[in-house]
Write a protein that holds these residues in place. Sequence first.
Motif, PDB file in Angstrom:
ATOM      1  N   THR A   1      32.773  41.619  41.045  1.00 14.89           N
ATOM      2  CA  THR A   1      33.932  40.810  41.626  1.00 14.89           C
ATOM      3  C   THR A   1      34.954  41.551  42.132  1.00 14.89           C
ATOM      4  O   THR A   1      35.161  43.019  41.736  1.00 14.89           O
ATOM      5  CB  THR A   1      34.570  40.142  40.367  1.00 14.89           C
ATOM      6  OG1 THR A   1      34.846  41.047  39.624  1.00 14.89           O
ATOM      7  CG2 THR A   1      33.401  39.120  39.960  1.00 14.89           C
TER       8      THR A   1
ATOM      9  N   GLU B   1      38.628  43.084  42.388  1.00  9.42           N
ATOM     10  CA  GLU B   1      40.102  43.054  41.824  1.00  9.42           C
ATOM     11  C   GLU B   1      40.964  43.924  42.485  1.00  9.42           C
ATOM     12  O   GLU B   1      40.526  45.014  43.017  1.00  9.42           O
ATOM     13  CB  GLU B   1      39.832  43.277  40.234  1.00  9.42           C
ATOM     14  CG  GLU B   1      38.946  42.054  39.559  1.00  9.42           C
ATOM     15  CD  GLU B   1      38.822  42.314  38.156  1.00  9.42           C
ATOM     16  OE1 GLU B   1      39.008  43.686  37.762  1.00  9.42           O
ATOM     17  OE2 GLU B   1      38.638  41.361  37.373  1.00  9.42           O
TER      18      GLU B   1
ATOM     19  N   PRO C   1      42.194  38.743  40.362  1.00 10.97           N
ATOM     20  CA  PRO C   1      41.087  38.697  41.291  1.00 10.97           C
ATOM     21  C   PRO C   1      41.422  38.502  42.674  1.00 10.97           C
ATOM     22  O   PRO C   1      42.606  37.990  42.850  1.00 10.97           O
ATOM     23  CB  PRO C   1      40.525  37.478  40.700  1.00 10.97           C
ATOM     24  CG  PRO C   1      41.372  36.859  39.770  1.00 10.97           C
ATOM     25  CD  PRO C   1      42.244  37.799  39.328  1.00 10.97           C
TER      26      PRO C   1
ATOM     27  N   ARG D   1      40.991  36.857  46.099  1.00 10.10           N
ATOM     28  CA  ARG D   1      40.369  35.579  47.031  1.00 10.10           C
ATOM     29  C   ARG D   1      40.591  35.674  48.417  1.00 10.10           C
ATOM     30  O   ARG D   1      41.529  36.181  49.030  1.00 10.10           O
ATOM     31  CB  ARG D   1      40.970  34.333  46.362  1.00 10.10           C
ATOM     32  CG  ARG D   1      39.956  33.187  46.755  1.00 10.10           C
ATOM     33  CD  ARG D   1      40.723  32.020  46.344  1.00 10.10           C
ATOM     34  NE  ARG D   1      41.821  31.376  47.258  1.00 10.10           N
ATOM     35  CZ  ARG D   1      42.506  30.413  47.061  1.00 10.10           C
ATOM     36  NH1 ARG D   1      42.497  29.832  46.193  1.00 10.10           N
ATOM     37  NH2 ARG D   1      43.104  30.011  48.041  1.00 10.10           N
ATOM     38  N   THR D   2      39.397  35.467  49.277  1.00 11.34           N
ATOM     39  CA  THR D   2      39.501  35.206  50.852  1.00 11.34           C
ATOM     40  C   THR D   2      39.847  34.041  50.925  1.00 11.34           C
ATOM     41  O   THR D   2      38.934  33.028  50.945  1.00 11.34           O
ATOM     42  CB  THR D   2      38.280  35.996  51.245  1.00 11.34           C
ATOM     43  OG1 THR D   2      38.083  37.501  50.732  1.00 11.34           O
ATOM     44  CG2 THR D   2      38.179  36.024  52.683  1.00 11.34           C
ATOM     45  N   ASP D   3      40.821  33.967  52.011  1.00 11.64           N
ATOM     46  CA  ASP D   3      40.898  32.300  52.211  1.00 11.64           C
ATOM     47  C   ASP D   3      41.012  32.557  53.977  1.00 11.64           C
ATOM     48  O   ASP D   3      41.389  33.590  54.420  1.00 11.64           O
ATOM     49  CB  ASP D   3      42.232  32.026  51.916  1.00 11.64           C
ATOM     50  CG  ASP D   3      42.449  30.501  52.064  1.00 11.64           C
ATOM     51  OD1 ASP D   3      41.484  29.882  52.531  1.00 11.64           O
ATOM     52  OD2 ASP D   3      43.745  30.134  52.179  1.00 11.64           O
TER      53      ASP D   3
END
Length: 187
Positions: free
Chosen positions: A47, A49, A72, A74-76
């Motif tokens: 993961t 981070e 964490p 996150r790819t958006d």
Amino acid sequence: LLQTKLPCLAGMKKSQRKSSDFRIAPNLSAIVKTAKLTDKMSLPTTTKEAYQVDPITGEKLRDGNGELMTSPVRTDTNHFDDEDNPVPYDKRTDAYRYGCDLIPVGKTDMLGINAAFADPESIEMIGYLDRKSVVSSNLHLLMGPAYAFTGGDSKKSRTAIAALSQALEETEKVGFCRVVKMKNGEP
């Protein structure tokens, strides 16, 4: 594979008790029991981070236990229309690449495609390869898991599987198959 009586169900995995239609040749099929001999192993995923930093000092923050604080990542992905307005999620559709073009496929179109190519759970013999060439080329590592078949409850099925097994052993060949693991599943 040459057994005449199936072993008791105690200690067998559910996949070993599964019956499938095995098409050996165009006009020859048998109901067989399948057992997976090998399985593909995968490494645990990592993961991403990010360290949390103090906005004033720029130092990494630590929690009460003295460990670095992380959050964490996150790819958006944002998509924009011709006028540079963001496209909302409910207005997006899936597309498949065909050459250099993207072909849009809606959910109802995808259901129709899946229904057209639906196949019941089955195993179909495609062909035979020389055993030595498969092992020496490491082709068996790319083909997915290996399965063993038994004849199930039918004496005719057991006889057909035994004959196929003996023929493959004598000719030093292996069979490769198209396997559909579940109804409407991908081969």
